[in-house]
Design an enzyme around this catalytic site. Structure first.
Site, mmCIF file in Angstrom:
data_model
loop_
_atom_site.group_PDB
_atom_site.id
_atom_site.type_symbol
_atom_site.label_atom_id
_atom_site.label_comp_id
_atom_site.label_asym_id
_atom_site.label_seq_id
_atom_site.Cartn_x
_atom_site.Cartn_y
_atom_site.Cartn_z
ATOM 1 N N ASN A 46 23.468 -24.430 16.574
ATOM 2 C CA ASN A 46 22.599 -23.355 17.072
ATOM 3 C C ASN A 46 22.877 -23.101 18.548
ATOM 4 O O ASN A 46 22.951 -24.043 19.344
ATOM 5 C CB ASN A 46 21.140 -23.828 16.888
ATOM 6 N N HIS A 53 18.274 -14.415 21.852
ATOM 7 C CA HIS A 53 17.390 -14.155 23.004
ATOM 8 C C HIS A 53 18.014 -13.017 23.819
ATOM 9 O O HIS A 53 18.961 -13.234 24.579
ATOM 10 C CB HIS A 53 17.258 -15.403 23.883
ATOM 11 N N ASP A 101 14.060 -12.856 20.332
ATOM 12 C CA ASP A 101 13.064 -12.125 21.128
ATOM 13 C C ASP A 101 13.829 -11.240 22.109
ATOM 14 O O ASP A 101 15.009 -11.456 22.355
ATOM 15 C CB ASP A 101 12.040 -13.036 21.824
HETATM 16 O O1 G3I Z 1 3.304 -30.426 26.381
HETATM 17 C C1 G3I Z 1 3.234 -30.297 27.797
HETATM 18 C C2 G3I Z 1 1.826 -30.352 28.267
HETATM 19 O O2 G3I Z 1 1.304 -31.634 27.980
HETATM 20 C C3 G3I Z 1 1.774 -30.054 29.759
HETATM 21 O O3 G3I Z 1 0.466 -30.017 30.189
HETATM 22 C C4 G3I Z 1 2.459 -28.720 30.067
HETATM 23 C C5 G3I Z 1 2.514 -28.430 31.552
HETATM 24 O O4 G3I Z 1 3.644 -27.653 31.888
HETATM 25 O O5 G3I Z 1 3.776 -28.773 29.586
HETATM 26 C C6 G3I Z 1 3.850 -28.970 28.191
HETATM 27 O O6 G3I Z 1 5.185 -28.973 27.816
HETATM 28 C C7 G3I Z 1 5.840 -27.727 27.787
HETATM 29 C C8 G3I Z 1 6.352 -27.506 26.386
HETATM 30 O O7 G3I Z 1 7.128 -26.326 26.347
HETATM 31 C C9 G3I Z 1 5.234 -27.393 25.366
HETATM 32 O O8 G3I Z 1 4.430 -26.306 25.646
HETATM 33 C C10 G3I Z 1 6.975 -27.747 28.783
HETATM 34 O O9 G3I Z 1 6.464 -27.795 30.112
HETATM 35 C C11 G3I Z 1 7.837 -26.525 28.611
HETATM 36 O O10 G3I Z 1 9.009 -26.657 29.425
HETATM 37 C C12 G3I Z 1 8.259 -26.397 27.171
HETATM 38 O O11 G3I Z 1 9.031 -25.219 27.048
HETATM 39 C C13 G3I Z 1 9.751 -25.071 25.843
HETATM 40 C C14 G3I Z 1 11.228 -24.970 26.163
HETATM 41 O O12 G3I Z 1 11.951 -24.763 24.960
HETATM 42 C C15 G3I Z 1 11.739 -26.238 26.838
HETATM 43 O O13 G3I Z 1 13.090 -26.264 26.939
HETATM 44 C C16 G3I Z 1 9.286 -23.792 25.174
HETATM 45 O O14 G3I Z 1 7.931 -23.933 24.748
HETATM 46 C C17 G3I Z 1 10.174 -23.491 23.962
HETATM 47 O O15 G3I Z 1 9.881 -22.199 23.496
HETATM 48 C C18 G3I Z 1 11.655 -23.522 24.369
HETATM 49 O O16 G3I Z 1 12.424 -23.318 23.207
HETATM 50 C C19 G3I Z 1 13.849 -23.262 23.375
HETATM 51 C C20 G3I Z 1 14.464 -23.765 22.095
HETATM 52 O O17 G3I Z 1 13.976 -25.026 21.758
HETATM 53 C C21 G3I Z 1 15.998 -23.804 22.206
HETATM 54 N N1 G3I Z 1 16.518 -22.514 22.603
HETATM 55 C C22 G3I Z 1 15.907 -21.912 23.778
HETATM 56 C C23 G3I Z 1 14.386 -21.843 23.611
HETATM 57 C C24 G3I Z 1 13.752 -21.132 24.777
HETATM 58 O O18 G3I Z 1 13.945 -21.867 25.955
#
Ligand code: G3I
Length: 384
Positions: free
Chosen positions: A216, A257, A290
């Site tokens: 992926n 994306h 998206d």
């Molecule tokens: O769970 C913690 C929470 O406890 C805390 O309070 C909060 C404060 O920032 O953070 C929370 O974690 C976050 C997590 O998402 C869950 O919401 C992280 O900071 C945040 O960085 C994380 O982002 C995710 C990101 O991947 C990380 O790389 C996004 O939700 C998610 O949509 C994104 O998904 C990725 C795919 O896996 C791979 N391809 C790209 C895509 C978009 O970046």
């Protein structure tokens, strides 16, 4: 009894077709179905329509619309975060399966398939793992064993419940990295070399031989010049080699994306790209679609002169991916990375300048033009 207009047209067409001994009209012009959900429309073309699911939103009892739409509109789901290593094993040896198991139970209730996401990725790794490598208490040999165990334990835990696994995610660099020649990037290949990719597929296959195993990545929606800076070409060469070597890889996930500020792709470019991958004997899927836009001051103030072109451009990009997919029978699923701007990773990630408006529904769950455009594409496809 009143016949629906479409049924009446179909009946007349069938009688006429019978008289002429021709192909029934329904073969080329499927009638507009009663169930216009994305999932029902996708089913007519054997295409799963999926969404990433944010478990906090799914569990939020003050926001029932989120849960309702996941069930109603989608036939496949991808856990947005809860199958990532930092969530599954926050402390070494102690697994936290509960959030992912809860999602699997939800999908069972709603007759949905699951894309497992993700086994090998450089982001969202637990601190015990990255710290251990950085301070030298985990050697490269131990790291390899730890990854093998992680893949085996995770795939075994969900055995029989996952349709497609994203086995390896985002292992290729981007043209803006240094060096600009595309190369393997990230934690895993840095420590264990490029061969770890093939091993990850082999280990996943051993743990669940029936799951479809995907590579992926993003920015592989279309080929460039085919040269050393062409990421799609790099991924193509990689998966071709894996197939040639007999590695159990089943498909390529193209994340999708996109952004309205970049050059658009058209449906034929997209379809050409998918065709080249499927000509290798692989399935393909759009896995994280998206289409984001810059949230200028005008957009944020509600200026329709700025908002409407963005909504239209986003709809065109969603549609190009969908049409490109529909025109290749081995494009087996089309997944959006969240379906409402209320819960989208985009504004949290792209802050300067702020970007957003990336999904099919706005923050109040009102469907946007892109949603109806995808529906229209699916209605017109009638791929059966
Ligand atoms: O769970 C913690 C929470 O406890 C805390 O309070 C909060 C404060 O920032 O953070 C929370 O974690 C976050 C997590 O998402 C869950 O919401 C992280 O900071 C945040 O960085 C994380 O982002 C995710 C990101 O991947 C990380 O790389 C996004 O939700 C998610 O949509 C994104 O998904 C990725 C795919 O896996 C791979 N391809 C790209 C895509 C978009 O970046």
């Amino acid at each position: 009894m009143k016949l629906r207009r479409s049924a009446l047209v179909a009946t007349v067409a069938l009688v006429a077709a019978g008289a002429l001994n021709a192909v029934p009209a329904s073969a080329g012009h499927p009638e507009r179905p009663a169930d216009l959900s994305l999932r029902a429309l996708g089913q007519r073309s054997d295409l799963a329509i999926g969404t990433a699911v944010d478990m906090a939103a799914l569990d939020d009892t003050t926001d029932p619309q989120y849960r309702k739409l996941v069930a109603e509109q989608f036939s496949s789901v991808t856990p947005e975060n809860v199958m990532k290593w930092e969530v599954l094993e926050p402390t070494q040896g102690t697994y936290n399966w509960a959030p992912a198991d809860e999602l699997i139970a939800f999908t069972k209730q709603n007759k949905q398939r699951v894309r497992g996401h993700v086994l090998v990725w450089q982001n969202q790794l637990p601190a015990w793992l990255t710290d251990g490598v950085n301070n030298g208490t985990i050697s490269d040999d131990q790291l390899r064993d730890i990854l093998h165990k992680h893949i085996t334990d995770t795939v075994s835990h969900f055995k029989g419940k996952i349709w497609q696994w994203d086995v390896v995610n985002e292992a290729a660099s981007d043209p803006w990295d240094s060096p600009s020649t595309i190369h393997y990037k990230g934690f895993w290949t840095q420590h264990l070399g490029g061969g770890i990719i093939a091993d990850a597929f082999r280990w996943a296959h051993q743990a669940d031989p029936k799951a479809l195993l995907f590579y992926n990545d993003y920015n592989i929606e279309a080929f460039g010049d085919g040269g050393p800076g062409d990421k799609t070409q790099f991924v193509y060469n990689m998966v071709k080699q894996l197939k040639h070597d007999g590695v159990p890889i089943d498909g390529v996930g193209s994340q999708g994306h996109l952004g309205t500020q970049y050059g658009d792709y058209d449906a034929l470019q997209i379809n050409d790209t998918l065709n080249r991958f499927t000509d290798l004997g692989l399935d393909v899927a759009f896995t994280e679609v998206d289409v984001r836009s810059q949230m200028t001051a005008g957009v944020q103030a509600g200026d329709s002169n700025e908002i409407n072109p963005r909504l239209q451009a986003a709809a065109a990009d969603f549609s190009a991916l969908m049409q490109g997919c529909l025109a290749n029978r081995r494009c087996i699923s089309f997944t959006v990375w969240g379906f409402t701007d209320k819960h989208s990773w985009v504004p949290g990630w792209f802050k300067d300048p702020l970007e957003g408006m990336a999904t099919l529904y706005d923050e109040n769950y009102q469907p946007k033009r892109a949603y109806n455009t995808l529906k229209a594409d699916l209605i017109f496809a009638g791929r059966r």
